[in-house]
Design a protein around this motif. Structure first.
Motif, PDB file in Angstrom:
ATOM      1  N   MET B   1      16.914   8.142 -53.808  1.00 53.03           N
ATOM      2  CA  MET B   1      16.780   6.701 -54.027  1.00 53.03           C
ATOM      3  C   MET B   1      16.867   5.955 -52.695  1.00 53.03           C
ATOM      4  N   ALA B   2      16.097   4.898 -52.593  1.00 53.89           N
ATOM      5  CA  ALA B   2      16.092   4.141 -51.344  1.00 53.89           C
ATOM      6  C   ALA B   2      17.435   3.453 -51.139  1.00 53.89           C
ATOM      7  N   GLN B   3      17.921   3.483 -49.931  1.00 56.33           N
ATOM      8  CA  GLN B   3      19.198   2.834 -49.656  1.00 56.33           C
ATOM      9  C   GLN B   3      18.962   1.480 -49.012  1.00 56.33           C
ATOM     10  N   LEU B   4      20.047   0.760 -48.797  1.00 57.75           N
ATOM     11  CA  LEU B   4      19.932  -0.519 -48.119  1.00 57.75           C
ATOM     12  C   LEU B   4      19.389  -0.309 -46.713  1.00 57.75           C
ATOM     13  N   VAL B   5      18.657  -1.310 -46.272  1.00 55.70           N
ATOM     14  CA  VAL B   5      17.907  -1.190 -45.031  1.00 55.70           C
ATOM     15  C   VAL B   5      18.727  -0.736 -43.833  1.00 55.70           C
ATOM     16  N   ASP B   6      19.810  -1.441 -43.610  1.00 61.65           N
ATOM     17  CA  ASP B   6      20.508  -1.202 -42.358  1.00 61.65           C
ATOM     18  C   ASP B   6      21.495  -0.042 -42.456  1.00 61.65           C
ATOM     19  N   ASP B   7      21.433   0.608 -43.591  1.00 65.22           N
ATOM     20  CA  ASP B   7      22.384   1.673 -43.850  1.00 65.22           C
ATOM     21  C   ASP B   7      22.008   3.005 -43.241  1.00 65.22           C
ATOM     22  N   TYR B   8      20.757   3.121 -42.840  1.00 65.64           N
ATOM     23  CA  TYR B   8      20.320   4.477 -42.530  1.00 65.64           C
ATOM     24  C   TYR B   8      21.036   5.033 -41.312  1.00 65.64           C
ATOM     25  N   ASP B   9      21.229   6.333 -41.357  1.00 65.04           N
ATOM     26  CA  ASP B   9      22.008   7.011 -40.351  1.00 65.04           C
ATOM     27  C   ASP B   9      21.058   7.502 -39.256  1.00 65.04           C
ATOM     28  N   ARG B  10      21.034   6.748 -38.184  1.00 58.88           N
ATOM     29  CA  ARG B  10      20.077   7.025 -37.117  1.00 58.88           C
ATOM     30  C   ARG B  10      20.287   8.427 -36.527  1.00 58.88           C
ATOM     31  N   GLU B  11      21.547   8.785 -36.413  1.00 60.47           N
ATOM     32  CA  GLU B  11      21.835  10.063 -35.768  1.00 60.47           C
ATOM     33  C   GLU B  11      21.299  11.252 -36.563  1.00 60.47           C
ATOM     34  N   SER B  12      21.513  11.202 -37.890  1.00 58.86           N
ATOM     35  CA  SER B  12      21.045  12.333 -38.692  1.00 58.86           C
ATOM     36  C   SER B  12      19.519  12.377 -38.691  1.00 58.86           C
ATOM     37  N   LEU B  13      18.896  11.203 -38.607  1.00 54.38           N
ATOM     38  CA  LEU B  13      17.432  11.194 -38.503  1.00 54.38           C
ATOM     39  C   LEU B  13      16.997  11.855 -37.201  1.00 54.38           C
ATOM     40  N   THR B  14      17.684  11.518 -36.143  1.00 55.16           N
ATOM     41  CA  THR B  14      17.365  12.111 -34.841  1.00 55.16           C
ATOM     42  C   THR B  14      17.475  13.637 -34.906  1.00 55.16           C
ATOM     43  N   CYS B  15      18.532  14.103 -35.556  1.00 59.10           N
ATOM     44  CA  CYS B  15      18.702  15.552 -35.712  1.00 59.10           C
ATOM     45  C   CYS B  15      17.528  16.160 -36.453  1.00 59.10           C
ATOM     46  N   PHE B  16      17.129  15.462 -37.544  1.00 60.11           N
ATOM     47  CA  PHE B  16      16.034  15.983 -38.361  1.00 60.11           C
ATOM     48  C   PHE B  16      14.740  16.043 -37.546  1.00 60.11           C
ATOM     49  N   ILE B  17      14.474  14.972 -36.824  1.00 56.38           N
ATOM     50  CA  ILE B  17      13.241  14.928 -36.027  1.00 56.38           C
ATOM     51  C   ILE B  17      13.259  16.051 -34.988  1.00 56.38           C
ATOM     52  N   GLN B  18      14.436  16.268 -34.447  1.00 52.90           N
ATOM     53  CA  GLN B  18      14.615  17.312 -33.431  1.00 52.90           C
ATOM     54  C   GLN B  18      14.162  18.689 -33.947  1.00 52.90           C
ATOM     55  N   THR B  19      14.403  18.958 -35.235  1.00 54.27           N
ATOM     56  CA  THR B  19      14.047  20.274 -35.775  1.00 54.27           C
ATOM     57  C   THR B  19      12.532  20.479 -35.831  1.00 54.27           C
ATOM     58  N   HIS B  20      11.781  19.386 -35.688  1.00 51.43           N
ATOM     59  CA  HIS B  20      10.316  19.521 -35.732  1.00 51.43           C
ATOM     60  C   HIS B  20       9.696  19.260 -34.369  1.00 51.43           C
ATOM     61  N   ARG B  21      10.490  19.407 -33.326  1.00 52.31           N
ATOM     62  CA  ARG B  21      10.039  19.156 -31.964  1.00 52.31           C
ATOM     63  C   ARG B  21       8.752  19.910 -31.656  1.00 52.31           C
ATOM     64  N   ASN B  22       7.796  19.160 -31.079  1.00 54.05           N
ATOM     65  CA  ASN B  22       6.500  19.741 -30.682  1.00 54.05           C
ATOM     66  C   ASN B  22       5.747  20.399 -31.840  1.00 54.05           C
ATOM     67  N   GLN B  23       5.957  19.888 -33.035  1.00 49.05           N
ATOM     68  CA  GLN B  23       5.179  20.388 -34.182  1.00 49.05           C
ATOM     69  C   GLN B  23       4.409  19.234 -34.800  1.00 49.05           C
ATOM     70  N   PRO B  24       3.300  18.839 -34.192  1.00 47.22           N
ATOM     71  CA  PRO B  24       2.563  17.675 -34.711  1.00 47.22           C
ATOM     72  C   PRO B  24       2.112  17.863 -36.160  1.00 47.22           C
ATOM     73  N   ALA B  25       1.927  19.121 -36.597  1.00 46.72           N
ATOM     74  CA  ALA B  25       1.471  19.345 -37.974  1.00 46.72           C
ATOM     75  C   ALA B  25       2.534  18.960 -38.992  1.00 46.72           C
ATOM     76  N   SER B  26       3.781  18.785 -38.541  1.00 45.65           N
ATOM     77  CA  SER B  26       4.855  18.415 -39.465  1.00 45.65           C
ATOM     78  C   SER B  26       4.982  16.910 -39.651  1.00 45.65           C
ATOM     79  N   LEU B  27       4.069  16.144 -39.053  1.00 41.17           N
ATOM     80  CA  LEU B  27       4.229  14.690 -39.046  1.00 41.17           C
ATOM     81  C   LEU B  27       4.488  14.095 -40.435  1.00 41.17           C
TER      82      LEU B  27
END
Lengths: 572, 157
Positions: B1-27
């Motif tokens: 479910m969508a959460q409140l706008v300003d609630d998102y956890d930037r750090e965990s997103l950064t971690c997630f993005i990191q796992t797809h480093r240099n994988q443009p097909a995962s966009l």
């Protein structure tokens, strides 16, 4: 797991499922209570029915005797929530949570069938006890839907019990890739996504194409409004699709498959992922499948809401993380597909047909259907018809049999006007043609297409101009914008149709509409654009008088169009 | 479910993005994850996606803007999806839409000021046999007529 262990597992699993064939198994269970858990039944409240059943069974201490199982979609969505009690196969419809408690007390404890929840035949007024007796099922032949609604989709054992994963070891253990392709070719199976290209020919082309690695893709981006066959198969029998893909992987020498499923289908994604996990754990997917030296694995890619991605080249772009825009063919995906490698891409329903074809032989499948259209086809029957839901019939069955016998006829005693097949890419088949046998060629001759299986029944209250406007709105909305005929042409068609429906038609509008339709059909880049004008072409051919009435007399015969809106208001 | 706008956890997103480093097909998978956790695609996060996956920001935007599931504006806590597929259309989805828009005071595609609801119209939810269909978050409502709308909305705060 190796083949011997698989055989052993099949034996045990069959034993447990004997109850559903009317025999008592040795595991002590006396009843299997199946609750339909397809999305249709979920929205009519099957979860609370299931919970009530489980609670009451526990309360009465019947856990050792009664198993409650949630299945995929059985088909007759308008009768939901559906509960079937085995070994007798008693079919209860429109069950509430209170009814569920009553079923436990009466049927499971006392052995008395709850008469009030049985289906009453609209023809004879008789109460029908089991589902195969119901008119909705009588003319069906279930190959693709062989397990849907009858097994627990989250149990690989139940799939195996019903001859699942019987075809895969046979292929890996003793057939050459060429022999597999030959069997599929012999079956006459054609692509069930709508285009009807022979599946065996496609596989053969991918096998011969140079390039490595090769890929196998399942098209589960069922975007045609009015169609939900693929969703039901993915939800109700996910292993059949996986097995089909693995067989193809062996035949064309691919080690990797992708299943592209639309995000609008969360339950389908969940069940398919569960199936992948179980198959991997059981050694039926992954490295060295069944110890027979073949590697194959499948990954899900979730769509992100774009109808055009159902077009194969667009879908392949989307899997690669790009905009889902189509590209010109040739080269076809069989030569140059995913990541520019040879790729077999087939629709969900096509994949589900593969295991039974291998198990029973291509000739068996080819004996069903018409001369050029073999096998069965699943249709999603909806619109102004009494019985709605999923139906599977042999090709060659007439529209009348589907709409009147299976569908029970038009709702509220209205007159049938047309049957729309093929969604926005198809056409409206007028009521006079209702005795047409359904096959690829016959529908094309009537200006429609088989399509993926959407079948919308339209009654006399539906205005054909309004219906065409609806589809064109869809097409221009979903046009990806890459080619001009589709991007601008369908927009202009939509504007003309809007003018017609508002009583603002200009001189020559209908002729201009038809001219545009032909031009777009001949010049658009992909299937979406080329077939987009079909609803207009088929309705102008059969209902020209309705168009003329809108254009010349500014009248809508059914009253569906808001003719009286003044131009100034309409522009807002 | 969508959460409140300003609630998102930037750090965990950064971690997630990191796992797809240099994988443009995962966009698309990456974007889907961000949409689901943050409720929309915030621009600073998209910049990070482009840097980590090795794509230009234009390419990221080009893909993100193509698909209906991605939004560049915050969504409401509850997402109302009204089906406008053929079967729903034939059975009168228009009146349901008008009532929803009136009750919520927004047009389809928008979010209410208190971010309680977002309203979207989609082409087909695949429940054609039960038309007209409305989906709120993961709950499906079948055979919806305009009179049922207030009762449905009241269930979600």
């Amino acid at each position: 797991m190796n083949t011997e262990e698989l055989t052993k597992l099949r034996h045990t699993a069959r034993e447990a499922l004997r109850l559903r064939e009317g025999q008592l198994p040795t595991d002590g269970f006396e009843f299997h209570v199946l609750v339909c858990g397809g999305t249709g039944c979920v929205s009519s409240g099957c979860k609370s029915v299931r919970n009530a059943l489980v609670d009451e069974v526990t309360k009465r201490g019947l856990e050792q005797k009664v198993r409650v199982i949630e299945t995929g979609c059985l088909g007759p969505c308008n009768l939901g929530p559906i509960v079937t009690v085995y070994p007798d196969g008693v079919f209860y419809h429109k069950v509430t949570a209170d009814d569920a408690v009553f079923i436990v007390r009466e049927h499971l404890e006392q052995g008395r069938v709850v008469q009030g929840l049985l289906y009453r035949s609209p023809e004879t007024g008789q109460l029908l006890r089991t589902w195969p007796e119901i008119p909705f099922f009588r003319k069906q032949r279930r190959i693709v839907l062989r397990n849907c609604g009858l097994i627990d989709p989250l149990s690989i054992g139940e799939y195996i019990a019903r001859d699942g994963y019987a075809a895969l070891p046979r292929v890996l253990g003793g057939m050459t890739p060429e022999a597999v392709i030959e069997e599929v070719r012999k079956s006459g199976l054609r692509g069930r996504g709508g285009a009807g290209f022979p599946t065996g020919v496609k596989w053969d082309a991918a096998r011969r194409a140079p390039g490595n690695p090769k890929y196998v893709v399942c098209n589960g981006d069922e975007g045609d409004p009015g169609a939900f066959m693929d969703r039901s198969v993915l939800e109700g029998d996910p292993h059949s699709v996986l097995e089909g893909m693995a067989i193809c992987g062996y035949a064309v020498d691919a080690a990797k498959g992708y299943a592209y499923i639309r995000a609008e289908y969360p339950l389908a994604i969940e069940n398919f992922q569960a199936a992948i996990d179980q198959a991997r754990a059981g050694g039926l997917l992954g490295r060295n499948i069944l110890d027979l030296g073949f590697d194959f694995d499948v990954e899900i890619r979730v769509g992100a809401g774009a109808f055009v991605c159902g077009e194969e080249t667009a879908l392949l772009n989307s899997i690669a993380g790009k905009r889902g825009e189509p590209r010109p063919r040739p080269p076809f995906p069989a030569q140059c597909g995913l990541f520019d490698k040879p790729t077999v891409i087939n629709n969900v329903e096509t994949w589900a047909n593969i295991p039974p074809i291998i198990t029973n032989g291509g000739d068996w499948y080819a004996a069903i259907g018409t001369e050029k259209s073999k096998g069965t086809k699943v249709f999603a029957l909806a619109g102004k018809v009494i019985n709605t839901g999923l139906v599977e019939v042999p090709l060659g069955t007439t529209l009348r049999e589907v709409v009147c016998d299976i569908g029970g006829g038009v709702k509220d005693g209205k007159k049938l006007k047309a049957v729309q097949t093929g969604g926005p890419s198809g056409g409206a088949i007028p009521a006079e043609q209702i005795d047409t046998p359904i096959d690829y060629e016959a529908l094309a001759a009537l200006g429609s297409i088989m399509g993926s299986g959407g079948m919308i029944v339209v009654d006399e209250d539906t205005c054909m101009v309004d219906l065409a406007r609806f589809f064109l709105e869809f097409v221009q909305d979903e046009s990806c914008g890459k080619c001009t005929p589709c991007r601008i042409g369908t927009r202009r068609m939509y504007e003309i149709l809007t003018r017609l429906s508002q009583g603002r038609a200009q001189k020559g509008d209908v002729d201009l509409l038809i001219e545009l339709a032909h031009v777009i059909k001949n010049s658009a880049l992909c299937g979406l654009g080329q077939t987009g004008p079909n609803p207009v072409l088929s309705t102008t051919a059969n209902y020209r008088h309705e168009y003329d009435l809108h254009a010349l007399e500014k009248k809508c015969p059914t009253g569906a169009c808001p003719m009286r809106i003044k131009p100034a208001q309409a522009r807002k | 479910m969508a959460q409140l706008v300003d609630d998102y956890d930037r750090e965990s997103l950064t971690c997630f993005i990191q796992t797809h480093r240099n994988q443009p097909a995962s966009l698309i998978q990456v974007l889907s994850h961000i949409q689901q956790t943050a409720g929309y695609l915030p621009k600073p996060v998209l910049v990070e996606v482009s840097e980590k996956l090795g794509l230009s920001l234009t390419e990221v935007y080009s893909t993100a803007s193509f698909y209906a599931f991605f939004t560049f504006r915050p969504r409401g806590r509850h997402n109302i999806v009204l089906c406008n597929g053929t079967a729903c259309y034939v059975k009168g989805t228009g009146a349901v839409r008008a009532t929803l828009e009136r009750e919520l005071g927004i047009r389809a595609g928008d979010t209410t000021a208190d971010r309680r609801f977002s309203l979207d119209v989609v082409r087909c939810l695949g429940c054609c046999a039960l038309a007209p269909v409305v989906m709120v978050d993961k709950d499906v409502y079948a055979g919806v007529d305009p009179a049922k709308v207030p009762e449905i909305l009241n269930k979600y705060q």
